[in-house]
Design a protein around this motif. Sequence first.
Motif, mmCIF file in Angstrom:
data_model
loop_
_atom_site.group_PDB
_atom_site.id
_atom_site.type_symbol
_atom_site.label_atom_id
_atom_site.label_comp_id
_atom_site.label_asym_id
_atom_site.label_seq_id
_atom_site.Cartn_x
_atom_site.Cartn_y
_atom_site.Cartn_z
ATOM 1 N N ASP A 98 0.833 -1.202 0.000
ATOM 2 C CA ASP A 98 0.000 0.000 0.000
ATOM 3 C C ASP A 98 0.866 1.249 0.000
ATOM 4 O OD1 ASP A 98 0.460 1.088 2.757
ATOM 5 O OD2 ASP A 98 -0.568 -0.714 3.421
ATOM 6 N N CYS A 99 0.238 2.377 -0.272
ATOM 7 C CA CYS A 99 0.929 3.667 -0.261
ATOM 8 C C CYS A 99 -0.064 4.755 0.117
ATOM 9 C CB CYS A 99 1.541 3.970 -1.629
ATOM 10 S SG CYS A 99 0.290 4.271 -2.911
ATOM 11 N N THR A 100 0.474 5.927 0.460
ATOM 12 C CA THR A 100 -0.366 7.082 0.763
ATOM 13 C C THR A 100 0.149 8.271 -0.041
ATOM 14 O OG1 THR A 100 -0.836 6.281 2.994
ATOM 15 C CG2 THR A 100 -1.222 8.622 2.568
ATOM 16 N N VAL A 101 -0.773 8.942 -0.741
ATOM 17 C CA VAL A 101 -0.393 10.046 -1.628
ATOM 18 C C VAL A 101 -1.245 11.276 -1.366
ATOM 19 C CG1 VAL A 101 0.326 8.433 -3.439
ATOM 20 C CG2 VAL A 101 -2.003 9.347 -3.466
ATOM 21 N N GLN A 102 -0.684 12.438 -1.715
ATOM 22 C CA GLN A 102 -1.455 13.675 -1.644
ATOM 23 C C GLN A 102 -2.286 13.850 -2.911
ATOM 24 O OE1 GLN A 102 1.636 16.646 -0.872
ATOM 25 N NE2 GLN A 102 1.028 16.709 1.288
ATOM 26 N N SER A 103 -3.150 14.850 -2.898
ATOM 27 C CA SER A 103 -4.171 14.994 -3.940
ATOM 28 C C SER A 103 -3.611 15.282 -5.325
ATOM 29 C CB SER A 103 -5.162 16.098 -3.556
ATOM 30 O OG SER A 103 -4.478 17.319 -3.352
#
Length: 367
Positions: A13-18
């Motif tokens: 998984d990963c987390t990204v900004q808009s």
Amino acid sequence: MNEILSVNPEDFDCTVQSGVTRMQLNNYLRDTGLWFPIDPGADASLCGMCSTSASGTNAVRYGTMRENVLNLEVVLADGRVINTAGKGRRTKKTSAGYNLTNLFVGSEGTLGIITKASLKLFGIPEATVSAVCHFPDVQGAVDTTVQVLQCGIPIARIEFLDEVSIDAVNKYSKMDMKVAPSLFLEFTGTPSSLDEQAALVADLCSMNNGSDFKWAKDPEERSHLWKARHDILYACMALKPGSKPYSTDVCVPVSKLPEIIKRSKEEITKAGVCGPIVGHVGDGNFHVFFPVDQNNPEELQKIQEVSKKMALMSLEMNGTCTGEHGIGQGKRELLVQEIGETGIQVMKQIKQTLDPKGIMNPAKVFY
């Protein structure tokens, strides 16, 4: 806001900004052996893809954005910031409380602004091979698709193009495919498993009167094939120089595809307009890309009428008036017919609760 905040290779998984786009993320992931497979055919922002519940050619294997979002950070109309699954949470499953994440996925910006997304990642397949096969009619292509899925073949992409689309692709992308209803297919796995899949799918195509079955194993050849598919909008516009695109989509149970495509083509012919058809056939979803002269209001009206008839046909067949494009303003009336008055009332109550002043993407989805 274009930072990739975290990548967790062992957790996929990963987390990204808009502001992070699909291609930006996949370029960043290149050395990890992972990728994000949802491909709407454009280098779209990932949070925008969440807002529209984007999908595309890989959906038959990996699902849509709705199935691949773990958590969202959303700014509400009153300025509050929420994390739909709880701050920092990124589990593959949860049964805690309401599913707020999927309330915002596909909400078209009408409930809040998505500023951060935690997404699932997948391993890059060891080997990939593509193929093209042509059929005498739509029925043969759809029957092949159903049989491929029933056999449990791990198909990555299976796309339908009608004869008008193939003609457009040949002219625009300098190809020489047979002008007939066709399937573009892609398989992934180990080299040995691909040989087995290839033989089985070739047999299925032959059983359904498929012809000119051609494999594309070379990466450059595969890239050219799928670039031609992704450039279909431009190819359709090139059929009518100076035109602008008017696109629509519907989605029905896969078994209903031959009937609705046949009836849609009849309506297109009756209206006297050009309407190439392209479908994510494994999902029962297809698009029509009409090249339209913006200075010809009569032609535009005919196209809008055909589009509405297609949507009504899909509802008649227990389908939806839009599988990918969303409601926006153009299909608000159809949404009422699809969901029903009571369902619309509940949606409006949710909208009123989260956005009482109607400042979030106003006049979209509802009247």
